[in-house]
Structure formats: structure tokens, C-alpha cells
Scaffold this active site. Structure first.
Site, PDB file in Angstrom:
ATOM      1  N   THR A   1      87.125  41.934  37.966  1.00 36.41           N
ATOM      2  CA  THR A   1      86.456  42.012  39.267  1.00 36.41           C
ATOM      3  C   THR A   1      87.360  42.559  40.375  1.00 36.41           C
ATOM      4  OG1 THR A   1      85.047  40.191  38.579  1.00 36.41           O
ATOM      5  CG2 THR A   1      85.178  40.596  40.947  1.00 36.41           C
TER       6      THR A   1
ATOM      7  N   GLU B   1      87.156  32.225  22.241  1.00 36.62           N
ATOM      8  CA  GLU B   1      87.135  31.356  23.433  1.00 36.62           C
ATOM      9  C   GLU B   1      86.602  29.978  23.084  1.00 36.62           C
ATOM     10  OE1 GLU B   1      85.589  33.138  27.014  1.00 36.62           O
ATOM     11  OE2 GLU B   1      84.449  31.324  27.463  1.00 36.62           O
TER      12      GLU B   1
ATOM     13  N   ASP C   1      86.181  43.671  24.531  1.00 40.93           N
ATOM     14  CA  ASP C   1      86.153  42.360  25.185  1.00 40.93           C
ATOM     15  C   ASP C   1      84.755  41.725  25.167  1.00 40.93           C
ATOM     16  OD1 ASP C   1      87.559  40.392  26.561  1.00 40.93           O
ATOM     17  OD2 ASP C   1      86.969  41.171  28.521  1.00 40.93           O
ATOM     18  N   HIS C   2      84.740  40.388  25.054  1.00 40.77           N
ATOM     19  CA  HIS C   2      83.495  39.604  25.167  1.00 40.77           C
ATOM     20  C   HIS C   2      82.379  40.123  24.258  1.00 40.77           C
ATOM     21  CE1 HIS C   2      84.568  36.704  28.175  1.00 40.77           C
ATOM     22  NE2 HIS C   2      85.086  37.629  28.939  1.00 40.77           N
TER      23      HIS C   2
ATOM     24  N   HIS D   1      90.979  34.036  31.279  1.00 38.83           N
ATOM     25  CA  HIS D   1      89.876  34.900  31.729  1.00 38.83           C
ATOM     26  C   HIS D   1      89.570  34.585  33.185  1.00 38.83           C
ATOM     27  CE1 HIS D   1      88.176  36.790  27.964  1.00 38.83           C
ATOM     28  NE2 HIS D   1      89.189  36.071  27.528  1.00 38.83           N
TER      29      HIS D   1
ATOM     30  N   HIS E   1      84.673  33.590  35.878  1.00 36.74           N
ATOM     31  CA  HIS E   1      84.508  35.046  35.977  1.00 36.74           C
ATOM     32  C   HIS E   1      83.876  35.473  37.298  1.00 36.74           C
ATOM     33  CE1 HIS E   1      84.734  34.837  31.490  1.00 36.74           C
ATOM     34  NE2 HIS E   1      85.366  35.986  31.659  1.00 36.74           N
TER      35      HIS E   1
ATOM     36  N   ASN F   1      93.508  38.323  31.945  1.00 38.64           N
ATOM     37  CA  ASN F   1      92.386  39.268  32.011  1.00 38.64           C
ATOM     38  C   ASN F   1      91.892  39.453  33.441  1.00 38.64           C
ATOM     39  OD1 ASN F   1      92.465  39.225  29.232  1.00 38.64           O
ATOM     40  ND2 ASN F   1      90.331  38.682  28.966  1.00 38.64           N
ATOM     41  N   VAL F   2      91.836  40.711  33.871  1.00 39.94           N
ATOM     42  CA  VAL F   2      91.429  41.019  35.250  1.00 39.94           C
ATOM     43  C   VAL F   2      90.339  42.089  35.228  1.00 39.94           C
ATOM     44  CG1 VAL F   2      92.194  41.945  37.471  1.00 39.94           C
ATOM     45  CG2 VAL F   2      93.768  40.549  36.104  1.00 39.94           C
TER      46      VAL F   2
ATOM     47  N   SER G   1      84.338  45.847  27.779  1.00 35.55           N
ATOM     48  CA  SER G   1      83.500  44.704  27.399  1.00 35.55           C
ATOM     49  C   SER G   1      82.174  45.165  26.790  1.00 35.55           C
ATOM     50  CB  SER G   1      83.223  43.818  28.617  1.00 35.55           C
ATOM     51  OG  SER G   1      82.308  44.485  29.462  1.00 35.55           O
TER      52      SER G   1
HETATM   53  O1  G3H Z   1      87.424  39.300  30.212  1.00 30.31           O
HETATM   54  C1  G3H Z   1      87.540  39.716  31.371  1.00 30.31           C
HETATM   55  C2  G3H Z   1      88.063  38.884  32.423  1.00 30.31           C
HETATM   56  O2  G3H Z   1      87.883  37.554  32.142  1.00 30.31           O
HETATM   57  C3  G3H Z   1      87.784  39.351  33.807  1.00 30.31           C
HETATM   58  O3  G3H Z   1      87.407  38.341  34.722  1.00 30.31           O
HETATM   59  O4  G3H Z   1      86.333  39.859  36.357  1.00 30.31           O
HETATM   60  O5  G3H Z   1      86.775  37.504  36.930  1.00 30.31           O
HETATM   61  O6  G3H Z   1      88.681  39.098  36.696  1.00 30.31           O
HETATM   62  P1  G3H Z   1      87.289  38.722  36.273  1.00 30.31           P
HETATM   63 ZN    ZN Z   2      86.453  37.232  30.441  1.00 26.60          ZN
END
Ligand code: G3H
Ligand code: ZN
Length: 282
Positions: free
Chosen positions: A235, A136, A84-85, A210, A182, A232-233, A50
Site C-alpha cells: 500500500t 500464513e 503472493d497471496h 504482512h 493489510h 511485505n510492503v 499477488s
Molecule cells: O503481501 C503483501 C503485503 O502484506 C502488503 O501489505 O499493502 O498493507 O503493505 P500492505
Molecule cells: Zn499480505
């Protein structure tokens, strides 16, 4: 295995009515753990870095991107590399040269018209550079710099607006707001599966979820059945990694060699990736 384009993994997953999972890389140990977990599960995977992670590395994209693409090339499963992002177009412009095949351009916090204009321009540039572009619509809140309103319960993507957005921006995939947020540390999110189905029917490109760390296993499976293609994972990996570091150091506070605590942390990331891929493959 070669580094494969994100577009190929997403198209393959969509064709099989399955999903492909994208895991966030912050450190080298994340990337190593993710590839090891994907190999253990025998599933392809997307390594995503990211803009916030690039900022953590002093604003330098190349070192972490080169490490991730090198790992991808030496893996025993197909691995793609995704940026990402991205909110800063200067970072977008570095993506192709740094080995990425895809980018998520994040104008989700902007009002609709501004989001369309910024994203259409990003998509034009990305396509000329041979990149697949995700965007998004309907803000998924919870990021460190999220506007306060984005956390409001009930933020959802409207199907008709989503169809208009994709037609006007020409993006290749769409991240939608359907109930996840998120950075959740509890897996307690409830998704709007009927809305996911309506979005799938309204939108001609793959849908992206997300904030999947906060979504329970059964909800994730149902989301894929309803039409989510890229999951998307982030955390969830940080929780595993940090817990392992904390446990190791609590057991022996005299440790100083980082390998003694980062090694178990990397293994913990691999275990979480393996478990999530097994859940999503079922
Ligand atoms: O773009 C990344 C994801 O949306 C991660 O989200 O950290 O809540 O799993 P998360
Ligand atoms: Zn995200």
C-alpha cells in the site's frame, strides 16, 4: 545481476539478523520504480505479484511476470520474484514456468485443520517443482476479500500452534499475525514484539510480516530485531504513486500523454522504496 531465488535472499537476511523487503508489483511502473529504488539503496529486493494483481491483468500471469523477471535480470542489485497471496491452486501450478522462485499460499482464512491440509498439499507440490513456499497462520486482515472476523482487533498467531503448523505442512516460511493489517493508509500499527520473539523461538523457519505499510519505522526496525525476516510492503507504494499522479494532473488538467504523469509516479515509487530500504538497513 541474475534473478536470484527468494530462498537465497531470505537465508542471507536471516544469517545477518536483518530482513529482506518484498514490494508488491501491480503495474510495470511499480516494478521499474521498485528496482530503481533498490538500486539507489544498494539493497537486494523481492518483487512480488499477488493473485489480486494477476486478476487485475485479466487473469493472465505471464505478461506482468515476464516484465518483472526481465527487469530483475537487468538490475544492478539482486532481485527475486515471488507470487503472493495465492488461493487458487491453478495459479500456484503456473508459478515455476512463469519465472517465480517462491509462492505464498494463502489458506489463512480457513479453519486450522483445513489450512493445514491445503497448505501441506501446496507445499508438497511446490517442493517437487523447486519452489520455496510461504504460508500464513493467524489471519492478517485488511485484504479486499477478507472475512469480516479477520479485522477483529487482537487476532494473533499462537506460538505452539505455529510450531505444529510448520511441522505438519513443511512450509519454508511463515506469515504471522502480530498486530499489522493489510492496506492501512496511516502508519499507526503497534506490533507485539514479545510475541514475535516467542514465535521466532518456537518456529524453525523465517517469519514474514504482512501489512507492513501501516507499521511505523521504529516498529519495523524492532520487528526485525525481534525476528521478522521478510517484510511485505504494498500500500505504501500505491499511496506514493497515486499522490504523484493526482498532483501532476491537478497542476495541469489538460495533460493527456500518460508519460507526463506516470513518469513522476514511477519516481515516487522509487523514492518510497529507497526510503524504506534505508530505514530497514539501519
Ligand atoms: O503481501 C503483501 C503485503 O502484506 C502488503 O501489505 O499493502 O498493507 O503493505 P500492505
Ligand atoms: Zn499480505
Amino acid at each position: 545481476m541474475p534473478l536470484v531465488p527468494t530462498e537465497e535472499l531470505v537465508a542471507r537476511a536471516a544469517g545477518e539478523r536483518r530482513c529482506v523487503t518484498a514490494f508488491n508489483v501491480i503495474t510495470l511502473e511499480h516494478a521499474e520504480g521498485i528496482v530503481a529504488g533498490a538500486e539507489a539503496a544498494g539493497r537486494p529486493v523481492i518483487l512480488q505479484i499477488s493473485e489480486n494483481a494477476v486478476r487485475y491483468h485479466g487473469g493472465r500471469l505471464a505478461p506482468i511476470a515476464l516484465a518483472a523477471s526481465s527487469l530483475a535480470r537487468s538490475g544492478a542489485v539482486d532481485v527475486a520474484l515471488h507470487l503472493d497471496h495465492v488461493t487458487d491452486v491453478e495459479l500456484l501450478y503456473q508459478a515455476a514456468d512463469a519465472g517465480f522462485s517462491s509462492v505464498m499460499f494463502d489458506a489463512g482464512a480457513l479453519p486450522y485443520g483445513e489450512n493445514v491440509a491445503a497448505t501441506a498439499s501446496a507445499a508438497r507440490w511446490a517442493h517437487e517443482a523447486g519452489l520455496w513456499l510461504e504460508a500464513e497462520l493467524g489471519y492478517v486482515g485488511g485484504k479486499p476479500d477478507s472475512p469480516a472476523s479477520a479485522h477483529a482487533a487482537g487476532v494473533r498467531t499462537a506460538p505452539a500452534e505455529a510450531a505444529d503448523y510448520v511441522a505438519r505442512t513443511r512450509v519454508d516460511a511463515l506469515a504471522v499475525a502480530v498486530g499489522s493489517s493489510h492496506a492501512m493508509t496511516e502508519r499507526s500499527a503497534t506490533l507485539d514484539h514479545a510475541l514475535i520473539e516467542r514465535l521466532r523461538k518456537a518456529v524453525p523457519v523465517p517469519l514474514v510480516l504482512h501489512g507492513s505499510s501501516g507499521v511505523p519505522d521504529e516498529e519495523l526496525r524492532a520487528a526485525v530485531r525481534a525476528g521478522m525476516v521478510k517484510i511485505n510492503v504494498g500500500t505504501a507504494l500505491n499511496i506514493s504513486l497515486t499522490r504523484a499522479v493526482r498532483d501532476t494532473l491537478e497542476r495541469d488538467p489538460a495533460l493527456t500523454d500518460p508519460r507526463t504523469y506516470l513518469g513522476p509516479a514511477r519516481d515516487a515509487v522509487a523514492t518510497t522504496v529507497h526510503e524504506m530500504l534505508a530505514v530497514l538497513a539501519a
